[in-house]
Scaffold this motif. Structure first.
Motif, PDB file in Angstrom:
ATOM      1  N   LEU A  99       0.823  -1.214   0.000  1.00  0.00           N
ATOM      2  CA  LEU A  99       0.000   0.000   0.000  1.00  0.00           C
ATOM      3  C   LEU A  99       0.858   1.265   0.000  1.00  0.00           C
ATOM      4  N   LEU A 100       1.871   1.293   0.865  1.00  0.00           N
ATOM      5  CA  LEU A 100       2.696   2.490   0.984  1.00  0.00           C
ATOM      6  C   LEU A 100       3.576   2.701  -0.238  1.00  0.00           C
ATOM      7  N   PHE A 101       3.968   1.624  -0.876  1.00  0.00           N
ATOM      8  CA  PHE A 101       4.746   1.750  -2.110  1.00  0.00           C
ATOM      9  C   PHE A 101       3.899   2.425  -3.192  1.00  0.00           C
ATOM     10  N   ILE A 102       2.636   2.054  -3.263  1.00  0.00           N
ATOM     11  CA  ILE A 102       1.723   2.686  -4.229  1.00  0.00           C
ATOM     12  C   ILE A 102       1.548   4.168  -3.909  1.00  0.00           C
ATOM     13  N   VAL A 103       1.460   4.493  -2.615  1.00  0.00           N
ATOM     14  CA  VAL A 103       1.293   5.889  -2.195  1.00  0.00           C
ATOM     15  C   VAL A 103       2.418   6.769  -2.745  1.00  0.00           C
ATOM     16  N   GLY A 104       3.614   6.217  -2.820  1.00  0.00           N
ATOM     17  CA  GLY A 104       4.753   6.974  -3.306  1.00  0.00           C
ATOM     18  C   GLY A 104       4.621   7.452  -4.738  1.00  0.00           C
ATOM     19  N   PHE A 105       3.706   6.856  -5.491  1.00  0.00           N
ATOM     20  CA  PHE A 105       3.489   7.252  -6.885  1.00  0.00           C
ATOM     21  C   PHE A 105       2.374   8.294  -7.026  1.00  0.00           C
ATOM     22  N   LEU A 106       1.602   8.520  -5.956  1.00  0.00           N
ATOM     23  CA  LEU A 106       0.436   9.394  -6.064  1.00  0.00           C
ATOM     24  C   LEU A 106       0.846  10.870  -5.975  1.00  0.00           C
ATOM     25  N   PRO A 107       0.376  11.695  -6.904  1.00  0.00           N
ATOM     26  CA  PRO A 107       0.672  13.136  -6.848  1.00  0.00           C
ATOM     27  C   PRO A 107      -0.107  13.796  -5.720  1.00  0.00           C
ATOM     28  N   GLN A 108       0.241  15.028  -5.401  1.00  0.00           N
ATOM     29  CA  GLN A 108      -0.445  15.734  -4.317  1.00  0.00           C
ATOM     30  C   GLN A 108      -1.910  16.034  -4.640  1.00  0.00           C
ATOM     31  N   SER A 109      -2.251  16.001  -5.908  1.00  0.00           N
ATOM     32  CA  SER A 109      -3.655  16.166  -6.272  1.00  0.00           C
ATOM     33  C   SER A 109      -4.505  14.990  -5.790  1.00  0.00           C
ATOM     34  N   MET A 110      -3.850  13.896  -5.393  1.00  0.00           N
ATOM     35  CA  MET A 110      -4.554  12.708  -4.888  1.00  0.00           C
ATOM     36  C   MET A 110      -4.248  12.491  -3.404  1.00  0.00           C
ATOM     37  N   ALA A 152      10.733  17.124   2.475  1.00  0.00           N
ATOM     38  CA  ALA A 152      11.171  18.330   1.777  1.00  0.00           C
ATOM     39  C   ALA A 152      12.168  18.019   0.673  1.00  0.00           C
ATOM     40  N   VAL A 153      12.805  16.864   0.762  1.00  0.00           N
ATOM     41  CA  VAL A 153      13.840  16.496  -0.210  1.00  0.00           C
ATOM     42  C   VAL A 153      13.304  15.543  -1.277  1.00  0.00           C
ATOM     43  N   PHE A 154      12.599  14.509  -0.835  1.00  0.00           N
ATOM     44  CA  PHE A 154      12.168  13.440  -1.739  1.00  0.00           C
ATOM     45  C   PHE A 154      10.691  13.506  -2.108  1.00  0.00           C
ATOM     46  N   GLY A 155       9.927  14.372  -1.464  1.00  0.00           N
ATOM     47  CA  GLY A 155       8.522  14.521  -1.799  1.00  0.00           C
ATOM     48  C   GLY A 155       7.717  13.260  -1.564  1.00  0.00           C
ATOM     49  N   ALA A 156       6.883  12.913  -2.528  1.00  0.00           N
ATOM     50  CA  ALA A 156       5.960  11.780  -2.381  1.00  0.00           C
ATOM     51  C   ALA A 156       6.678  10.471  -2.107  1.00  0.00           C
ATOM     52  N   LYS A 157       7.871  10.322  -2.621  1.00  0.00           N
ATOM     53  CA  LYS A 157       8.608   9.062  -2.494  1.00  0.00           C
ATOM     54  C   LYS A 157       9.205   8.861  -1.105  1.00  0.00           C
ATOM     55  N   THR A 158       9.076   9.847  -0.230  1.00  0.00           N
ATOM     56  CA  THR A 158       9.560   9.700   1.145  1.00  0.00           C
ATOM     57  C   THR A 158       8.958   8.475   1.821  1.00  0.00           C
ATOM     58  N   ILE A 159       7.725   8.164   1.491  1.00  0.00           N
ATOM     59  CA  ILE A 159       7.043   7.038   2.121  1.00  0.00           C
ATOM     60  C   ILE A 159       7.739   5.714   1.826  1.00  0.00           C
ATOM     61  N   TRP A 160       8.555   5.680   0.795  1.00  0.00           N
ATOM     62  CA  TRP A 160       9.283   4.447   0.484  1.00  0.00           C
ATOM     63  C   TRP A 160      10.322   4.112   1.545  1.00  0.00           C
ATOM     64  N   PHE A 161      10.796   5.111   2.282  1.00  0.00           N
ATOM     65  CA  PHE A 161      11.682   4.824   3.408  1.00  0.00           C
ATOM     66  C   PHE A 161      10.930   4.022   4.468  1.00  0.00           C
ATOM     67  N   SER A 162       9.654   4.325   4.626  1.00  0.00           N
ATOM     68  CA  SER A 162       8.820   3.556   5.540  1.00  0.00           C
ATOM     69  C   SER A 162       8.688   2.115   5.059  1.00  0.00           C
ATOM     70  N   CYS A 163       8.545   1.945   3.761  1.00  0.00           N
ATOM     71  CA  CYS A 163       8.482   0.591   3.186  1.00  0.00           C
ATOM     72  C   CYS A 163       9.738  -0.196   3.517  1.00  0.00           C
ATOM     73  N   ALA A 164      10.898   0.464   3.405  1.00  0.00           N
ATOM     74  CA  ALA A 164      12.168  -0.201   3.690  1.00  0.00           C
ATOM     75  C   ALA A 164      12.241  -0.627   5.158  1.00  0.00           C
ATOM     76  N   LEU A 165      11.806   0.239   6.058  1.00  0.00           N
ATOM     77  CA  LEU A 165      11.816  -0.085   7.484  1.00  0.00           C
ATOM     78  C   LEU A 165      10.885  -1.249   7.794  1.00  0.00           C
ATOM     79  N   LEU A 166       9.728  -1.257   7.160  1.00  0.00           N
ATOM     80  CA  LEU A 166       8.778  -2.346   7.370  1.00  0.00           C
ATOM     81  C   LEU A 166       9.311  -3.669   6.824  1.00  0.00           C
ATOM     82  N   LEU A 167      10.002  -3.603   5.703  1.00  0.00           N
ATOM     83  CA  LEU A 167      10.582  -4.821   5.141  1.00  0.00           C
ATOM     84  C   LEU A 167      11.649  -5.406   6.069  1.00  0.00           C
TER      85      LEU A 167
END
Length: 228
Positions: free
Chosen positions: A108-119, A199-214
């Motif tokens: 789920l969180l990996f998919i979130v990383g692809f969503l623009p701020q309009s979503m 502030a640095v990676f934008g939407a893809k920041t959530i992928w760091f959470s994916c890495a921690l969960l893995l």
């Protein structure tokens, strides 16, 4: 005997401190990410969302009310789904049911990383859903009740344990206090990283959470083998 073996091989692995540490880092990062990058919505602390939801309902700001209702509803649904996973897959030998929860979170969180701020509304719903599954699945660390996605309960338990230690001088109470503060500090560290990385990676920041969960996901495999 079978029940005892299952407890040692499965129950303890998901309650290990190292597993909880990465879950807490991830929980803090998720909350900072949705607040800093996804429109000021809390993914984990639904109390804030409920307060803002009620306020906007009274002021008849229907659009803003919907913005806060969706993560609350998603959180409720996530708890129900996690409980369904527990009841449906608790007897599987190859996977612990909590690993299925973590794997679902990662997807789920990996998919979130692809969503623009309009979503953002959809993104916040998915993060809140993911967080709720984690809250429901992981409730203990080394035998102590805890939360990996919020701090208020952990702070209360830490101070309660500290007070008991000061009165009775029981070493186990000091150990319990320190364990809670370790979790709190890790959550805060994750939140700090989430805010900075947003502030640095934008939407893809959530992928760091994916890495921690893995990491938590694979740690549970290692822990299981040690217990066996």
């Amino acid at each position: 005997m079978k029940g005892l073996r299952e407890y040692h091989s499965h129950g303890q692995m998901s309650e290990a401190f190292l597993t909880a540490a990465f879950l807490s880092l991830s929980g803090g990062l998720q909350d900072a990410y949705t607040y800093a990058f996804r429109g000021g919505v809390f993914a984990n602390a639904q109390t804030g969302n409920i307060v803002l939801l009620s306020q906007n309902l009274f002021e008849k700001n229907w659009g803003l009310a919907l913005r806060y209702f969706i993560p609350v509803f998603s959180f409720v649904l996530g708890v129900a789904i996690a409980e369904w996973i527990r009841q449906s897959y608790s007897n599987i030998d190859s996977f612990h049911w909590r690993q299925l929860v973590v794997l679902s979170e990662v997807i789920l969180l990996f998919i979130v990383g692809f969503l623009p701020q309009s979503m953002n509304m959809l993104a916040n719903a998915m993060v809140s859903f993911s967080c709720a599954m984690q809250v429901q699945a992981f409730r203990k660390v080394t035998g102590y009740a805890f939360s990996s996605t919020m701090c208020i309960g952990n702070v209360r338990s830490a101070m309660e344990s500290l007070y008991t230690f000061c009165r009775k001088r029981e070493p186990k109470m000091l150990k319990k206090t320190l364990r809670y503060w370790e979790i709190i500090i890790l959550f805060a560290l994750g939140a700090g990283l989430g805010g900075h990385f947003s502030a640095v990676f934008g939407a893809k920041t959530i992928w760091f959470s994916c890495a921690l969960l893995l990491i938590s996901f694979f740690l549970m495999f290692i822990r299981e083998e040690e217990e066996k």
